[in-house]
Enzyme design. Structure first.
Site, PDB file in Angstrom:
ATOM      1  CD  GLU A 159      -3.090  -0.741   2.295  1.00 23.81           C
ATOM      2  OE1 GLU A 159      -2.737  -0.039   3.272  1.00 23.81           O
ATOM      3  OE2 GLU A 159      -4.190  -1.300   2.236  1.00 23.81           O
ATOM      4  CD  GLU A 247      -4.870  -5.038   3.427  1.00 26.57           C
ATOM      5  OE1 GLU A 247      -3.688  -5.375   3.188  1.00 26.57           O
ATOM      6  OE2 GLU A 247      -5.186  -4.097   4.174  1.00 26.57           O
TER       7      GLU A 247
END
Length: 346
Positions: A159, A247
């Site tokens: 991320e 995710e």
């Protein structure tokens, strides 16, 4: 006479190949080596493939779940076709303890290979571009060890933060890591994170990485991310890239609070309509909404209903409903990849 024998041999070879395709004992035998075609993940035999499974938590904080028993339980009971090994990089992770964290990942990868499901090797970082050499070193080692195995998917950056730039930071970092991977593994899929905690996928679509078998990460937490992020994803798909939700949660972006089953259902509908693969965050007993299991749940799987959080129950039900028929289509043998062990819960 020789011509007739040749024809017979060709026919027999075709029959044997057909039999090998249909006598599939594991998920990986069913789909084989994965690749990317347009918006889609495709299998070796022409299937459009949508993987669904679970992500483990940061390895340095939930390492007790990085074992073969958990992987087996997630395959047999939760019906996961993929698991994600989220190797923590900073904060006492790989950078400080490379051998310890790498061994945790390898235990999960080896278990997934043995159980015949796919596995994501995730470089779980928010600032990976600050130390590209470490990532290149790690993925070179992983590709050298596992590059000839079809179970493997690489996620090179979990991320990236909002303050990073796709063009100046993320893409150059990813290209450097991809180059190292491709020295040893020329074909397995590589998933690349996108800006703002893997949400701004249209930026990647506007300036994509020009390599084969590249997908882009989309993360969502439905208590926070609703139709506007689905619109972003749709625009990226319309621009031609392939997405992988490595995710997602069932709550808000903090991981705690605002459990959102209705909005999660809307996301499931979107993902299934576009055949986008997804992994839930996460197998952890941390006392927060996103955790799938309750505090002090067994580190070896075997969880009963009372061991599951509301999020865990929701996700497990989705996996069993959608992946169950896929597992049921596999050949069941006493020594094959499909376990005959009955699940503890129904």
């Amino acid at each position: 006479m020789i011509k007739k024998i040749s024809v017979v041999l060709v026919l027999l070879t075709g029959m044997l190949l057909s039999a090998s395709v249909f006598a599939q004992k594991t998920i990986v035998e069913k789909y084989g080596k994965l690749s990317v075609k347009g918006n889609y993940m495709v299998g070796q035999y022409g299937d459009t493939v949508q993987l669904r499974g679970m992500s483990l938590f940061w390895s340095q904080w939930m390492g007790q779940y990085y074992n073969s028993d958990v992987v087996k339980w997630l395959r047999d009971d939760w019906k996961c076709t993929v698991v994600r090994a989220a190797m923590g990089v900073e904060m006492d992770g790989y950078l400080e303890n490379p051998d310890t964290e790498k061994m945790k990942v390898m235990e999960v990868v080896n278990a997934a290979i043995a159980k015949g499901i796919y596995v994501i090797i995730d470089y779980h970082s928010h600032e990976a571009q600050k130390n590209p050499a470490a990532a290149q070193r790690f993925f070179s080692e992983m590709a050298k060890k596992y590059g000839n195995i079809p179970n493997i998917i690489y996620e090179v950056y979990n991320e990236p933060l909002q303050a990073t730039s796709w063009n100046k930071d993320i893409k150059p970092y990813a290209e450097g890591v991809i180059t190292k991977i491709r020295v040893y593994d020329t074909t397995n899929i590589i998933v690349v994170g996108t800006r703002q905690w893997s949400q701004l996928v249209t930026e990647a679509a506007a300036n994509p990485i020009t390599r084969q078998n590249i997908m882009y990460t989309l993360h969502f937490y439905p208590g926070t991310h609703k139709q506007e992020l689905r619109n972003e994803a749709q625009k990226a798909l319309d621009m031609g890239i392939a997405l992988f939700v490595t995710e997602y949660g069932t709550c808000d972006a903090s991981g705690n609070g605002n459990f959102s089953p209705e909005e999660t259902a809307l996301w499931y509908e979107f993902l299934d309509a576009h055949k986008i693969s997804y992994c839930n965050w996460s197998i952890a007993d941390k006392p927060e909404t996103a955790s799938a299991i309750v505090p002090a749940a067994s580190p070896y799987g075997g969880w009963a209903d009372y061991d599951l959080t509301p999020s865990g129950k929701l996700v497990r039900d989705d996996l069993r409903l959608k992946n169950g028929p896929i597992f049921d289509s596999l050949v069941k043998t006493s020594t094959g990849g499909v376990s005959k062990k009955k699940s503890k819960t129904k």
